[in-house]
Design a protein around this motif. Structure first.
Motif, PDB file in Angstrom:
ATOM      1  N   ALA A  69       0.839  -1.207   0.000  1.00  0.00           N
ATOM      2  CA  ALA A  69       0.000   0.000   0.000  1.00  0.00           C
ATOM      3  C   ALA A  69       0.871   1.254   0.000  1.00  0.00           C
ATOM      4  N   THR A  70       1.960   1.232   0.734  1.00  0.00           N
ATOM      5  CA  THR A  70       2.858   2.395   0.792  1.00  0.00           C
ATOM      6  C   THR A  70       3.520   2.637  -0.557  1.00  0.00           C
ATOM      7  N   ASP A  71       4.035   1.577  -1.166  1.00  0.00           N
ATOM      8  CA  ASP A  71       4.679   1.731  -2.472  1.00  0.00           C
ATOM      9  C   ASP A  71       3.673   2.166  -3.531  1.00  0.00           C
ATOM     10  N   PHE A  72       2.448   1.648  -3.462  1.00  0.00           N
ATOM     11  CA  PHE A  72       1.417   2.074  -4.407  1.00  0.00           C
ATOM     12  C   PHE A  72       1.196   3.576  -4.303  1.00  0.00           C
ATOM     13  N   THR A  76      -1.828   6.433 -17.453  1.00  0.00           N
ATOM     14  CA  THR A  76      -0.416   6.344 -17.814  1.00  0.00           C
ATOM     15  C   THR A  76       0.481   6.709 -16.631  1.00  0.00           C
ATOM     16  N   LEU A  77       0.011   7.608 -15.780  1.00  0.00           N
ATOM     17  CA  LEU A  77       0.774   8.020 -14.604  1.00  0.00           C
ATOM     18  C   LEU A  77       0.475   7.153 -13.381  1.00  0.00           C
ATOM     19  N   GLY A  78      -0.333   6.130 -13.560  1.00  0.00           N
ATOM     20  CA  GLY A  78      -0.698   5.243 -12.459  1.00  0.00           C
ATOM     21  C   GLY A  78       0.473   4.395 -11.989  1.00  0.00           C
ATOM     22  N   ALA A  79       0.345   3.895 -10.789  1.00  0.00           N
ATOM     23  CA  ALA A  79       1.415   3.160 -10.113  1.00  0.00           C
ATOM     24  C   ALA A  79       1.957   1.997 -10.941  1.00  0.00           C
ATOM     25  N   GLU A  80       1.081   1.188 -11.530  1.00  0.00           N
ATOM     26  CA  GLU A  80       1.543  -0.001 -12.265  1.00  0.00           C
ATOM     27  C   GLU A  80       2.407   0.367 -13.461  1.00  0.00           C
ATOM     28  N   ASN A  81       2.085   1.463 -14.133  1.00  0.00           N
ATOM     29  CA  ASN A  81       2.902   1.890 -15.268  1.00  0.00           C
ATOM     30  C   ASN A  81       4.164   2.601 -14.799  1.00  0.00           C
TER      31      ASN A  81
END
Length: 179
Positions: free
Chosen positions: A16-19, A159-164
């Protein structure tokens, strides 16, 4: 949701923190886009219903539309001059190129501004008294770029989301991205 890319390995789930760290640019962008959507909706609702918001004079309504145009132009200028060049160092989604080699988000900016210019010019003529404000004309000025604007607002946040973002940037680098 990101689409798996066979050239990139599957990454482990984020804490959760890294996300939150990786998603902070998406969160900031969504904040600005929410304000732009709200301003658009004021104009679009009036243009499609034929009625200004209750208690808003014609001059106030036109001024609101011109503010929206100014805010969107400023938002895109900041992105293109400060944010996108930094992101383009690692992310092809933000790279400047010629024609079809230009990043899709930048091509969308051009399409948006082609319609936005006509929208702004029409409202300026209405404000100066050269033309009377007609909601069906305003709607026509907005319809030409409505879809690309809404697609762009959503796509840019994804595009700016965590997974990308984590595919291109180290967690420690996120704070150094100008925003």
């Amino acid at each position: 949701m990101s689409v798996p890319n066979p050239q990139q390995p599957e990454l482990p789930p984020l804490s959760a923190t890294d996300f939150r760290i990786y998603n902070q640019l998406a969160d900031k962008m969504e904040y600005f886009h929410t304000m732009l959507r709200h301003s658009w909706d004021i104009q679009w609702t009036a243009a499609t219903s034929g009625r200004r918001p209750q208690g808003m004079s014609i001059r106030q309504f036109i001024a609101e539309g011109l503010r929206f145009a100014s805010h969107l132009e400023t938002h895109h200028a900041i992105e293109e001059q400060h944010i996108f060049p930094h992101l383009a160092r690692k992310m092809p989604e933000f790279r400047v190129g010629r024609g079809k080699n230009n990043a899709e988000l930048l091509r969308q900016h051009k399409l948006i501004h082609a319609g936005l210019d006509g929208f702004r010019e029409y409202l300026e003529r209405c404000l100066s008294g050269e033309e009377d404000l007609q909601m069906d004309v305003l709607r026509g000025k907005m319809e030409t770029w409505k879809d690309v604007l809404w697609t762009h607002l959503d796509q840019e946040v994804r595009t700016l989301g965590a997974e990308n973002m984590r595919r291109y940037w180290a967690k420690e680098e996120i704070g150094g991205i100008p925003f």
